[in-house]
Scaffold this motif. Structure first.
Motif, PDB file in Angstrom:
ATOM      1  N   UNK A 199       0.821  -1.210   0.000  1.00 22.81           N
ATOM      2  CA  UNK A 199       0.000   0.000   0.000  1.00 22.81           C
ATOM      3  C   UNK A 199       0.852   1.256   0.000  1.00 22.81           C
ATOM      4  N   UNK A 200       2.170   1.104  -0.001  1.00 26.88           N
ATOM      5  CA  UNK A 200       3.055   2.260  -0.127  1.00 26.88           C
ATOM      6  C   UNK A 200       3.438   2.904   1.195  1.00 26.88           C
ATOM      7  N   UNK A 201       2.982   2.349   2.312  1.00 24.81           N
ATOM      8  CA  UNK A 201       3.417   2.869   3.604  1.00 24.81           C
ATOM      9  C   UNK A 201       3.512   1.704   4.582  1.00 24.81           C
ATOM     10  N   UNK A 202       4.223   1.944   5.671  1.00 24.36           N
ATOM     11  CA  UNK A 202       4.461   0.824   6.593  1.00 24.36           C
ATOM     12  C   UNK A 202       3.448   0.816   7.743  1.00 24.36           C
ATOM     13  N   UNK A 203       3.400  -0.312   8.405  1.00 25.84           N
ATOM     14  CA  UNK A 203       2.506  -0.445   9.559  1.00 25.84           C
ATOM     15  C   UNK A 203       2.964   0.518  10.664  1.00 25.84           C
ATOM     16  N   UNK A 204       4.297   0.691  10.780  1.00 29.43           N
ATOM     17  CA  UNK A 204       4.820   1.607  11.803  1.00 29.43           C
ATOM     18  C   UNK A 204       4.304   3.030  11.544  1.00 29.43           C
ATOM     19  N   UNK A 205       4.321   3.439  10.268  1.00 25.32           N
ATOM     20  CA  UNK A 205       3.819   4.781   9.935  1.00 25.32           C
ATOM     21  C   UNK A 205       2.329   4.887  10.270  1.00 25.32           C
ATOM     22  N   UNK A 206       1.566   3.877   9.878  1.00 24.09           N
ATOM     23  CA  UNK A 206       0.120   3.917  10.129  1.00 24.09           C
ATOM     24  C   UNK A 206      -0.172   3.933  11.630  1.00 24.09           C
ATOM     25  N   UNK A 207       0.536   3.086  12.382  1.00 24.54           N
ATOM     26  CA  UNK A 207       0.283   3.024  13.827  1.00 24.54           C
ATOM     27  C   UNK A 207       0.676   4.338  14.506  1.00 24.54           C
ATOM     28  N   UNK A 208       1.763   4.953  14.000  1.00 28.72           N
ATOM     29  CA  UNK A 208       2.200   6.219  14.600  1.00 28.72           C
ATOM     30  C   UNK A 208       1.162   7.312  14.349  1.00 28.72           C
ATOM     31  N   UNK A 209       0.625   7.359  13.134  1.00 30.94           N
ATOM     32  CA  UNK A 209      -0.404   8.366  12.829  1.00 30.94           C
ATOM     33  C   UNK A 209      -1.612   8.174  13.748  1.00 30.94           C
ATOM     34  N   UNK A 210      -1.971   6.932  13.957  1.00 33.41           N
ATOM     35  CA  UNK A 210      -3.117   6.646  14.819  1.00 33.41           C
ATOM     36  C   UNK A 210      -2.814   7.061  16.267  1.00 33.41           C
ATOM     37  N   UNK A 211      -1.605   6.752  16.705  1.00 39.52           N
ATOM     38  CA  UNK A 211      -1.220   7.118  18.076  1.00 39.52           C
ATOM     39  C   UNK A 211      -1.255   8.642  18.246  1.00 39.52           C
ATOM     40  N   UNK A 212      -0.758   9.357  17.235  1.00 33.60           N
ATOM     41  CA  UNK A 212      -0.728  10.825  17.307  1.00 33.60           C
ATOM     42  C   UNK A 212      -2.154  11.385  17.364  1.00 33.60           C
ATOM     43  N   UNK A 213      -3.015  10.833  16.549  1.00 33.91           N
ATOM     44  CA  UNK A 213      -4.414  11.294  16.551  1.00 33.91           C
ATOM     45  C   UNK A 213      -5.073  11.107  17.905  1.00 33.91           C
ATOM     46  N   UNK A 214      -4.715  10.032  18.567  1.00 31.09           N
ATOM     47  CA  UNK A 214      -5.379   9.711  19.845  1.00 31.09           C
ATOM     48  C   UNK A 214      -4.630  10.249  21.057  1.00 31.09           C
ATOM     49  N   UNK A 215      -3.547  11.004  20.834  1.00 30.91           N
ATOM     50  CA  UNK A 215      -2.743  11.412  21.984  1.00 30.91           C
ATOM     51  C   UNK A 215      -3.464  12.486  22.792  1.00 30.91           C
ATOM     52  N   UNK A 216      -3.194  12.500  24.129  1.00 30.33           N
ATOM     53  CA  UNK A 216      -3.985  13.393  24.985  1.00 30.33           C
ATOM     54  C   UNK A 216      -3.349  14.775  25.153  1.00 30.33           C
ATOM     55  N   UNK A 217      -2.017  14.883  24.956  1.00 30.40           N
ATOM     56  CA  UNK A 217      -1.380  16.205  25.022  1.00 30.40           C
ATOM     57  C   UNK A 217      -0.079  16.165  24.216  1.00 30.40           C
ATOM     58  N   UNK A 218       0.650  17.283  24.226  1.00 33.90           N
ATOM     59  CA  UNK A 218       1.850  17.372  23.389  1.00 33.90           C
ATOM     60  C   UNK A 218       2.945  16.396  23.828  1.00 33.90           C
ATOM     61  N   UNK A 219       3.063  16.170  25.145  1.00 31.93           N
ATOM     62  CA  UNK A 219       4.075  15.202  25.631  1.00 31.93           C
ATOM     63  C   UNK A 219       3.759  13.828  25.062  1.00 31.93           C
ATOM     64  N   UNK A 220       2.500  13.482  25.216  1.00 31.80           N
ATOM     65  CA  UNK A 220       2.031  12.172  24.774  1.00 31.80           C
ATOM     66  C   UNK A 220       2.234  12.024  23.250  1.00 31.80           C
ATOM     67  N   UNK A 221       1.970  13.116  22.548  1.00 34.21           N
ATOM     68  CA  UNK A 221       2.095  13.072  21.084  1.00 34.21           C
ATOM     69  C   UNK A 221       3.534  12.769  20.658  1.00 34.21           C
ATOM     70  N   UNK A 222       4.485  13.389  21.362  1.00 36.51           N
ATOM     71  CA  UNK A 222       5.889  13.143  21.003  1.00 36.51           C
ATOM     72  C   UNK A 222       6.426  11.859  21.639  1.00 36.51           C
ATOM     73  N   UNK A 223       5.617  11.269  22.524  1.00 34.57           N
ATOM     74  CA  UNK A 223       6.047  10.012  23.152  1.00 34.57           C
ATOM     75  C   UNK A 223       7.136  10.227  24.191  1.00 34.57           C
ATOM     76  N   UNK A 224       7.105  11.403  24.868  1.00 36.37           N
ATOM     77  CA  UNK A 224       8.086  11.655  25.938  1.00 36.37           C
ATOM     78  C   UNK A 224       7.337  11.882  27.254  1.00 36.37           C
TER      79      UNK A 224
END
Ligand code: GTP
Ligand code: MG
Length: 273
Positions: A199-224
């Protein structure tokens, strides 16, 4: 290596396959099957107790396919009954309700339950998965949009269909694609054709986009962790930027995710000395 190759009957043109339905209770698994097989919709909820079994015959190109449908109960209570039925499946209907985010989030654990019973990833690779984003008729209560559902499905090499067992929308198209893919897989020696997963993109990319969409704040979004240092924020940012940069990532939603990450980094750095 063991595959889930279906049993062939005497006539070379006919195939017998097994499909199962998976997903949380009340998402509409039984209604989708009923809509296709019996062309009707039952508004009253009748929970499946353990498993419902049915058979239908379909024609795909020059082949007659006898489909054994095992409609699973979604309630956790029936785990002991369900786990007997995963083996030897050629197709899985993975269903969620577009109005209930937890039913979408639960898809990963449904795959997990199945994988545990199948024993290995190799066995999972010889199965056609189709994701049904169901109850699309209830537009006002929709919380999981098409982009998000499609991304989850296609990044795993699964088909994605928007369906309504109530109106019938998408049901025939979904089953036609399902049976046709299962037939292709059987003709391909029991392996899911590789084209489906490119499909031209990886599962890691797709999962990261999903994680970012569902993140609760900026820390969470960057994963720190909250209170992280400038270096930690910048390091996390660089990793995400490489993964999601619109020049490199064609996954749906990557541009918005990239922008969100840039904004999150800017706002965090403003407040870190
Ligand atoms: P379990 O057997 O408990 O795992 O549930 P299930 O996934 O089989 O759900 P079922 O098909 O029994 O449907 C649950 C409820 O949702 C019923 O009240 C259905 O009438 C309703 N329903 C199913 N599909 C749709 C749909 O596409 N639109 C609407 N509006 N309601 C639906
Ligand atoms: Mg049911």
């Amino acid at each position: 290596m063991e595959t889930n190759a279906p049993k062939r009957r005497d006539n070379k043109k006919s195939l017998r396959v097994k499909v199962i339905s998976l997903g949380n209770a009340e998402v509409g698994k039984s209604c989708i099957i009923k809509r296709y097989c019996e062309k009707r919709f039952v508004p009253k909820y009748l929970a499946t107790i353990g498993i419902d079994y049915g058979v239908t015959k379909v024609q795909v190109r020059d082949r007659e396919i006898k489909v054994n449908i095992f409609d699973m109960a979604g309630h956790p209570f029936f785990y002991e009954v369900r786990n007997e039925f995963y083996k030897d499946s050629q197709g899985v209907l993975l269903v969620y309700d577009v109005g209930l985010r937890e039913s979408f989030d639960a898809l990963d654990s449904w795959l997990g339950e199945m994988k545990q019973e199948m024993g290995s990833q190799a066995n999972m690779d010889s199965i056609v998965f189709i994701v049904c984003a169901n109850k699309v008729d209830l537009t006002k209560r929709r919380v999981v949009d098409e982009g998000e559902g499609r991304l989850w499905a296609e990044s795993r090499g699964f088909h994605y269909f928007e369906t309504s067992a109530q109106s019938g929308e998408g049901i025939n198209e979904m089953f036609q694609a399902f049976f046709s893919s299962i037939t292709d897989m059987c003709e391909n020696g029991g392996k899911r054709p590789a084209t489906e997963v490119s499909v031209g993109f990886t599962k890691e990319q797709a999962d990261t986009i999903r994680r970012i969409r569902n993140s609760k704040d900026s820390w969470d979004m960057l994963g720190v962790k909250p209170g992280a240092t400038r270096e930690e924020v910048n390091k996390a940012y660089r990793k995400l930027a490489v993964l999601l940069h619109p020049d490199k990532c064609v996954a749906p939603g990557s541009e918005d995710a990239f922008k969100a990450v840039v904004n999150a980094r800017t706002s965090l750095l403003k407040n870190i000395k």
